[in-house]
Design a protein around this motif. Structure first.
Motif, mmCIF file in Angstrom:
data_model
loop_
_atom_site.group_PDB
_atom_site.id
_atom_site.type_symbol
_atom_site.label_atom_id
_atom_site.label_comp_id
_atom_site.label_asym_id
_atom_site.label_seq_id
_atom_site.Cartn_x
_atom_site.Cartn_y
_atom_site.Cartn_z
ATOM 1 N N GLY A 37 1.182 -62.422 -1.363
ATOM 2 C CA GLY A 37 -0.226 -62.467 -1.790
ATOM 3 C C GLY A 37 -1.110 -61.583 -0.917
ATOM 4 O O GLY A 37 -1.986 -60.871 -1.416
ATOM 5 N N LEU A 38 -0.865 -61.611 0.396
ATOM 6 C CA LEU A 38 -1.651 -60.773 1.317
ATOM 7 C C LEU A 38 -1.387 -59.294 1.051
ATOM 8 O O LEU A 38 -2.294 -58.461 1.127
ATOM 9 N N ILE A 39 -0.120 -58.980 0.735
ATOM 10 C CA ILE A 39 0.227 -57.586 0.414
ATOM 11 C C ILE A 39 -0.501 -57.157 -0.854
ATOM 12 O O ILE A 39 -1.086 -56.070 -0.929
ATOM 13 N N LYS A 40 -0.482 -58.029 -1.854
ATOM 14 C CA LYS A 40 -1.128 -57.719 -3.138
ATOM 15 C C LYS A 40 -2.631 -57.490 -2.960
ATOM 16 O O LYS A 40 -3.233 -56.633 -3.624
ATOM 17 N N ASP A 41 -3.221 -58.239 -2.028
ATOM 18 C CA ASP A 41 -4.666 -58.108 -1.775
ATOM 19 C C ASP A 41 -4.995 -56.931 -0.860
ATOM 20 O O ASP A 41 -6.163 -56.731 -0.503
ATOM 21 N N GLY A 42 -3.977 -56.197 -0.433
ATOM 22 C CA GLY A 42 -4.217 -55.040 0.436
ATOM 23 C C GLY A 42 -4.512 -55.407 1.875
ATOM 24 O O GLY A 42 -4.986 -54.576 2.658
ATOM 25 N N LYS A 43 -4.228 -56.658 2.270
ATOM 26 C CA LYS A 43 -4.530 -57.099 3.628
ATOM 27 C C LYS A 43 -3.333 -56.983 4.562
ATOM 28 O O LYS A 43 -3.467 -57.190 5.770
ATOM 29 N N LEU A 44 -2.181 -56.713 3.999
ATOM 30 C CA LEU A 44 -0.957 -56.693 4.809
ATOM 31 C C LEU A 44 0.004 -55.638 4.284
ATOM 32 O O LEU A 44 0.065 -55.379 3.069
ATOM 33 N N LYS A 45 0.740 -55.068 5.240
ATOM 34 C CA LYS A 45 1.784 -54.111 4.893
ATOM 35 C C LYS A 45 3.042 -54.529 5.656
ATOM 36 O O LYS A 45 2.951 -54.893 6.831
ATOM 37 N N VAL A 46 4.182 -54.510 4.993
ATOM 38 C CA VAL A 46 5.450 -54.802 5.669
ATOM 39 C C VAL A 46 6.301 -53.541 5.614
ATOM 40 O O VAL A 46 6.562 -53.011 4.523
ATOM 41 N N VAL A 47 6.708 -53.053 6.773
ATOM 42 C CA VAL A 47 7.487 -51.819 6.833
ATOM 43 C C VAL A 47 8.704 -52.023 7.725
ATOM 44 O O VAL A 47 8.760 -52.939 8.541
ATOM 45 N N ALA A 48 9.692 -51.142 7.539
ATOM 46 C CA ALA A 48 10.892 -51.173 8.373
ATOM 47 C C ALA A 48 10.924 -49.941 9.258
ATOM 48 O O ALA A 48 10.442 -48.869 8.867
ATOM 49 N N GLY A 49 11.486 -50.103 10.453
ATOM 50 C CA GLY A 49 11.591 -48.971 11.372
ATOM 51 C C GLY A 49 12.909 -49.011 12.129
ATOM 52 O O GLY A 49 13.639 -50.008 12.103
ATOM 53 N N TYR A 50 13.195 -47.900 12.780
ATOM 54 C CA TYR A 50 14.455 -47.753 13.531
ATOM 55 C C TYR A 50 14.132 -47.230 14.924
ATOM 56 O O TYR A 50 13.494 -46.197 15.078
ATOM 57 N N TYR A 51 14.568 -47.977 15.934
ATOM 58 C CA TYR A 51 14.316 -47.599 17.324
ATOM 59 C C TYR A 51 15.556 -46.944 17.923
ATOM 60 O O TYR A 51 16.636 -47.537 17.912
ATOM 61 N N ALA A 52 15.391 -45.735 18.428
ATOM 62 C CA ALA A 52 16.509 -45.019 19.052
ATOM 63 C C ALA A 52 16.541 -45.331 20.546
ATOM 64 O O ALA A 52 15.585 -45.012 21.263
ATOM 65 N N LEU A 53 17.618 -45.956 20.996
ATOM 66 C CA LEU A 53 17.710 -46.358 22.404
ATOM 67 C C LEU A 53 17.608 -45.163 23.353
ATOM 68 O O LEU A 53 17.033 -45.279 24.437
ATOM 69 N N ASP A 54 18.149 -44.036 22.958
ATOM 70 C CA ASP A 54 18.212 -42.906 23.893
ATOM 71 C C ASP A 54 16.876 -42.189 24.068
ATOM 72 O O ASP A 54 16.543 -41.742 25.160
ATOM 73 N N THR A 55 16.074 -42.113 23.033
ATOM 74 C CA THR A 55 14.802 -41.379 23.135
ATOM 75 C C THR A 55 13.587 -42.312 23.214
ATOM 76 O O THR A 55 12.517 -41.902 23.643
ATOM 77 N N GLY A 56 13.746 -43.566 22.773
ATOM 78 C CA GLY A 56 12.613 -44.495 22.740
ATOM 79 C C GLY A 56 11.746 -44.306 21.506
ATOM 80 O O GLY A 56 10.699 -44.939 21.372
ATOM 81 N N GLU A 57 12.196 -43.448 20.606
ATOM 82 C CA GLU A 57 11.357 -43.132 19.448
ATOM 83 C C GLU A 57 11.601 -44.110 18.285
ATOM 84 O O GLU A 57 12.736 -44.446 17.982
ATOM 85 N N VAL A 58 10.499 -44.521 17.662
ATOM 86 C CA VAL A 58 10.565 -45.356 16.463
ATOM 87 C C VAL A 58 10.339 -44.464 15.229
ATOM 88 O O VAL A 58 9.372 -43.709 15.178
ATOM 89 N N THR A 59 11.265 -44.558 14.284
ATOM 90 C CA THR A 59 11.139 -43.820 13.034
ATOM 91 C C THR A 59 10.939 -44.821 11.908
ATOM 92 O O THR A 59 11.673 -45.808 11.810
ATOM 93 N N LEU A 60 9.934 -44.562 11.077
ATOM 94 C CA LEU A 60 9.721 -45.449 9.924
ATOM 95 C C LEU A 60 10.748 -45.142 8.845
ATOM 96 O O LEU A 60 11.085 -43.983 8.599
ATOM 97 N N LEU A 61 11.209 -46.199 8.201
ATOM 98 C CA LEU A 61 12.198 -46.050 7.130
ATOM 99 C C LEU A 61 11.506 -46.273 5.794
ATOM 100 O O LEU A 61 10.699 -47.180 5.659
ATOM 101 N N SER A 62 11.836 -45.460 4.823
ATOM 102 C CA SER A 62 11.182 -45.649 3.528
ATOM 103 C C SER A 62 12.218 -46.061 2.490
ATOM 104 O O SER A 62 13.407 -45.951 2.708
#
Ligand SMILES: [Zn+2]
Length: 240
Positions: free
Chosen positions: A215-240
């Motif tokens: 419901g919160l997503i539908k109302d534009g109040k919330l977004k749920v996303v997935a990401g991937y953290y690389a241990l060696d660089t510390g970088e987070v990449t968003l997954l689509s």
């Protein structure tokens, strides 16, 4: 001296550049000038305005914080922890929630350059959307006002590796395997792909299994996303 414009992890405003007074010095000066004013009256905007962020700007604040972490240019180490502690005794207004693996190599607040009161963090091996995790994230979003939930998988995840191996394990560790199974099937033996698939599957589960979050997503109040953290660089990449 090179002037560094950095965006505040919480409000999106640009400040904290070299050559500018530090937040700590500003606060010290503020206390001196204010005399009897309470700490709350002269605290920086940071602890008060977080839930004003839109889902997109909250996500951007997370990614900006990660960029600072990757570059070893943390802003959060300038925070006055004494004041932050005092200011969050009676309330919290985290701007983002993170569902992370329990892995010790993924220090969530550090990874996003955040401090006390900024992130609502839930952790379980394999970053799984269990019923208790969903309940916790519902509280974060519906009560505390977090406007983004980031499900964060990471390279070399032991829980995913063990689920892929499917060998006998001691105690109740195998309880983690069944929720990871759909990703194991999709990943076709590739660890990195399976970890990424798992993060996306858990994010999808969060966004659809909870009517409150949906419901919160539908109302534009919330977004749920997935990401991937690389241990060696510390970088987070968003997954689509
Ligand atoms: Zn893990």
């Amino acid at each position: 001296m090179k002037h560094m414009q950095m965006v505040c992890g919480c409000c999106g405003e640009q400040h904290h550049g070299l050559g500018q007074p530090s937040r700590r010095s500003i606060m010290k000066a503020g206390f001196a000038a204010a005399g009897v004013l309470s700490a709350a009256a002269i605290l920086p905007h940071r602890a008060f305005a977080q839930t004003m962020l839109t889902p997109d700007s909250a996500l951007q604040a997370l990614m900006d914080g990660n960029k600072r972490f990757v570059q070893s240019q943390l802003n959060s180490c300038n925070d006055d922890l004494t004041i932050l502690k005092q200011n969050t005794v009676d309330k919290q207004e985290p701007f983002a929630a993170v569902l992370s693996c329990a892995d010790s190599r993924v220090p969530v607040e550090l990874v996003f350059d955040q401090s006390i009161g900024h992130l609502f963090v839930t952790r379980v091996a394999g970053n799984l959307a269990t019923s208790e995790i969903i309940a916790s994230l519902e509280y974060g979003a519906a009560v505390l006002g977090t406007s983004v939930i980031l499900v964060l998988g990471h390279s070399g995840c032991g829980a995913v590796k063990a689920a892929m191996a499917g060998k006998p394990v001691p105690g109740q560790i195998s309880d983690l395997f069944a929720p990871i199974r759909p990703a194991v099937d999709e990943g076709k033996g590739n660890l990195e792909e399976t970890i990424k698939d798992n993060a996306q599957i858990q994010a999808h589960l969060l966004a659809t299994a909870s009517p409150l979050l949906a419901g919160l997503i539908k109302d534009g109040k919330l977004k749920v996303v997935a990401g991937y953290y690389a241990l060696d660089t510390g970088e987070v990449t968003l997954l689509s």
